[in-house]
Design a protein around this motif. Sequence first.
Motif, PDB file in Angstrom:
ATOM      1  N   PRO A  65       0.745  -1.175   0.029  1.00 17.01           N
ATOM      2  CA  PRO A  65       0.347   0.218  -0.543  1.00 17.01           C
ATOM      3  C   PRO A  65       1.409   1.269  -0.004  1.00 17.01           C
ATOM      4  O   PRO A  65       1.577   1.228   0.969  1.00 17.01           O
ATOM      5  N   LEU A  66       0.389   1.733  -0.904  1.00 22.27           N
ATOM      6  CA  LEU A  66       1.442   2.901  -0.686  1.00 22.27           C
ATOM      7  C   LEU A  66       0.729   4.132  -1.495  1.00 22.27           C
ATOM      8  O   LEU A  66      -0.796   4.431  -2.391  1.00 22.27           O
ATOM      9  N   VAL A  67       0.642   5.272  -1.656  1.00 17.78           N
ATOM     10  CA  VAL A  67       0.102   6.851  -1.395  1.00 17.78           C
ATOM     11  C   VAL A  67       0.900   7.418  -2.152  1.00 17.78           C
ATOM     12  O   VAL A  67       1.676   8.308  -2.063  1.00 17.78           O
ATOM     13  N   VAL A  68       0.592   7.995  -3.421  1.00 21.08           N
ATOM     14  CA  VAL A  68       0.974   9.082  -4.584  1.00 21.08           C
ATOM     15  C   VAL A  68       0.549  10.208  -4.578  1.00 21.08           C
ATOM     16  O   VAL A  68      -0.054  10.879  -4.515  1.00 21.08           O
ATOM     17  N   LEU A  69       1.256  11.538  -4.035  1.00 20.80           N
ATOM     18  CA  LEU A  69       1.129  12.817  -4.168  1.00 20.80           C
ATOM     19  C   LEU A  69       1.165  13.341  -4.980  1.00 20.80           C
ATOM     20  O   LEU A  69       3.009  13.320  -5.346  1.00 20.80           O
ATOM     21  N   HIS A  70       0.501  14.117  -5.978  1.00 18.81           N
ATOM     22  CA  HIS A  70       1.645  14.850  -7.466  1.00 18.81           C
ATOM     23  C   HIS A  70       0.664  16.145  -7.243  1.00 18.81           C
ATOM     24  O   HIS A  70      -0.211  16.428  -6.467  1.00 18.81           O
ATOM     25  N   GLU A  71       1.415  17.195  -7.145  1.00 19.34           N
ATOM     26  CA  GLU A  71       1.332  18.251  -7.940  1.00 19.34           C
ATOM     27  C   GLU A  71       0.618  18.537  -8.867  1.00 19.34           C
ATOM     28  O   GLU A  71       1.602  18.911 -10.234  1.00 19.34           O
ATOM     29  N   GLY A  73       0.035  20.168 -12.189  1.00 18.65           N
ATOM     30  CA  GLY A  73       1.456  20.780 -13.269  1.00 18.65           C
ATOM     31  C   GLY A  73       2.958  20.754 -13.030  1.00 18.65           C
ATOM     32  O   GLY A  73       4.105  21.478 -13.726  1.00 18.65           O
ATOM     33  N   LYS A  74       2.673  20.404 -12.419  1.00 20.51           N
ATOM     34  CA  LYS A  74       4.347  19.652 -11.778  1.00 20.51           C
ATOM     35  C   LYS A  74       4.618  18.105 -12.317  1.00 20.51           C
ATOM     36  O   LYS A  74       3.753  17.689 -12.876  1.00 20.51           O
ATOM     37  N   ARG A  75       5.902  17.623 -12.597  1.00 22.26           N
ATOM     38  CA  ARG A  75       6.111  16.441 -13.608  1.00 22.26           C
ATOM     39  C   ARG A  75       6.005  15.049 -12.189  1.00 22.26           C
ATOM     40  O   ARG A  75       6.392  15.426 -11.453  1.00 22.26           O
ATOM     41  N   HIS A  76       5.682  13.565 -13.061  1.00 25.07           N
ATOM     42  CA  HIS A  76       5.368  13.110 -11.630  1.00 25.07           C
ATOM     43  C   HIS A  76       5.997  12.630 -12.027  1.00 25.07           C
ATOM     44  O   HIS A  76       6.508  12.028 -10.707  1.00 25.07           O
ATOM     45  N   ALA A  77       7.595  12.843 -12.561  1.00 26.36           N
ATOM     46  CA  ALA A  77       8.796  12.111 -12.000  1.00 26.36           C
ATOM     47  C   ALA A  77       9.257  13.308 -10.712  1.00 26.36           C
ATOM     48  O   ALA A  77       9.674  12.000  -9.634  1.00 26.36           O
ATOM     49  N   ASP A  78       8.596  14.207 -10.070  1.00 25.43           N
ATOM     50  CA  ASP A  78       8.893  14.361  -8.804  1.00 25.43           C
ATOM     51  C   ASP A  78       7.796  14.858  -8.116  1.00 25.43           C
ATOM     52  O   ASP A  78       7.888  14.856  -6.465  1.00 25.43           O
ATOM     53  N   ASP A  79       6.994  13.856  -8.085  1.00 26.57           N
ATOM     54  CA  ASP A  79       5.878  13.165  -6.942  1.00 26.57           C
ATOM     55  C   ASP A  79       6.331  12.689  -5.804  1.00 26.57           C
ATOM     56  O   ASP A  79       7.360  11.833  -5.479  1.00 26.57           O
ATOM     57  N   LEU A  80       5.572  12.404  -5.247  1.00 25.07           N
ATOM     58  CA  LEU A  80       6.049  12.048  -3.943  1.00 25.07           C
ATOM     59  C   LEU A  80       5.244  10.639  -3.653  1.00 25.07           C
ATOM     60  O   LEU A  80       3.911  10.588  -4.057  1.00 25.07           O
ATOM     61  N   VAL A  81       5.671   9.776  -2.640  1.00 23.72           N
ATOM     62  CA  VAL A  81       5.814   9.106  -2.243  1.00 23.72           C
ATOM     63  C   VAL A  81       4.964   8.242  -0.832  1.00 23.72           C
ATOM     64  O   VAL A  81       6.783   8.448  -0.147  1.00 23.72           O
ATOM     65  N   LEU A  82       4.158   7.989  -0.432  1.00 21.70           N
ATOM     66  CA  LEU A  82       3.893   7.465   1.466  1.00 21.70           C
ATOM     67  C   LEU A  82       3.251   6.446   1.419  1.00 21.70           C
ATOM     68  O   LEU A  82       3.009   5.731   0.085  1.00 21.70           O
ATOM     69  N   LEU A  83       4.385   5.979   1.843  1.00 22.92           N
ATOM     70  CA  LEU A  83       4.186   4.546   2.806  1.00 22.92           C
ATOM     71  C   LEU A  83       4.795   4.006   3.971  1.00 22.92           C
ATOM     72  O   LEU A  83       4.939   4.670   4.726  1.00 22.92           O
ATOM     73  N   ARG A  84       3.612   3.273   5.059  1.00 21.35           N
ATOM     74  CA  ARG A  84       3.940   2.913   6.488  1.00 21.35           C
ATOM     75  C   ARG A  84       5.314   2.542   6.426  1.00 21.35           C
ATOM     76  O   ARG A  84       6.050   1.668   5.398  1.00 21.35           O
ATOM     77  N   MET A  85       6.368   2.400   8.067  1.00 13.48           N
ATOM     78  CA  MET A  85       7.278   2.105   7.747  1.00 13.48           C
ATOM     79  C   MET A  85       7.336   0.508   7.916  1.00 13.48           C
ATOM     80  O   MET A  85       8.419   0.226   7.474  1.00 13.48           O
ATOM     81  N   GLN A  86       6.503   0.136   8.323  1.00 11.12           N
ATOM     82  CA  GLN A  86       6.593  -1.795   8.383  1.00 11.12           C
ATOM     83  C   GLN A  86       6.621  -2.121   6.570  1.00 11.12           C
ATOM     84  O   GLN A  86       7.137  -3.041   6.663  1.00 11.12           O
TER      85      GLN A  86
END
Length: 96
Positions: A65-71, A73-86
């Motif tokens: 499970p992960l979340v992709v954070l996209h701003e 007008g920005k490039r997808h290569a710079d998107d942030l990825v969030l996942l749990r430590m475990q």
Amino acid sequence: MTTWKHTERAIAKRLNGRRLGATGGATPDVITDRLAVEVKHRKELPGWLKDALAQAVHNAGERLPLVVLHEAGKRHADDLVLLRMQDLERLLSKQF
């Protein structure tokens, strides 16, 4: 009370890494053989962010499970990825 230093130490231990200490941003907070980690300690994280991750976890089943954070007008290569430590720990140990 947990301090940012304690949090950095805890993350370094969990990732089998080393805390580099306060260097004024010149180096990562924690390093491992494969990772350069910036650790951010906050009293509370935004609810919408926690909700997005909870939704990813709920829908993942046996997948990562992960979340992709996209701003907009920005490039997808710079998107942030969030996942749990475990889940990061499982990914690094190749259990996914």
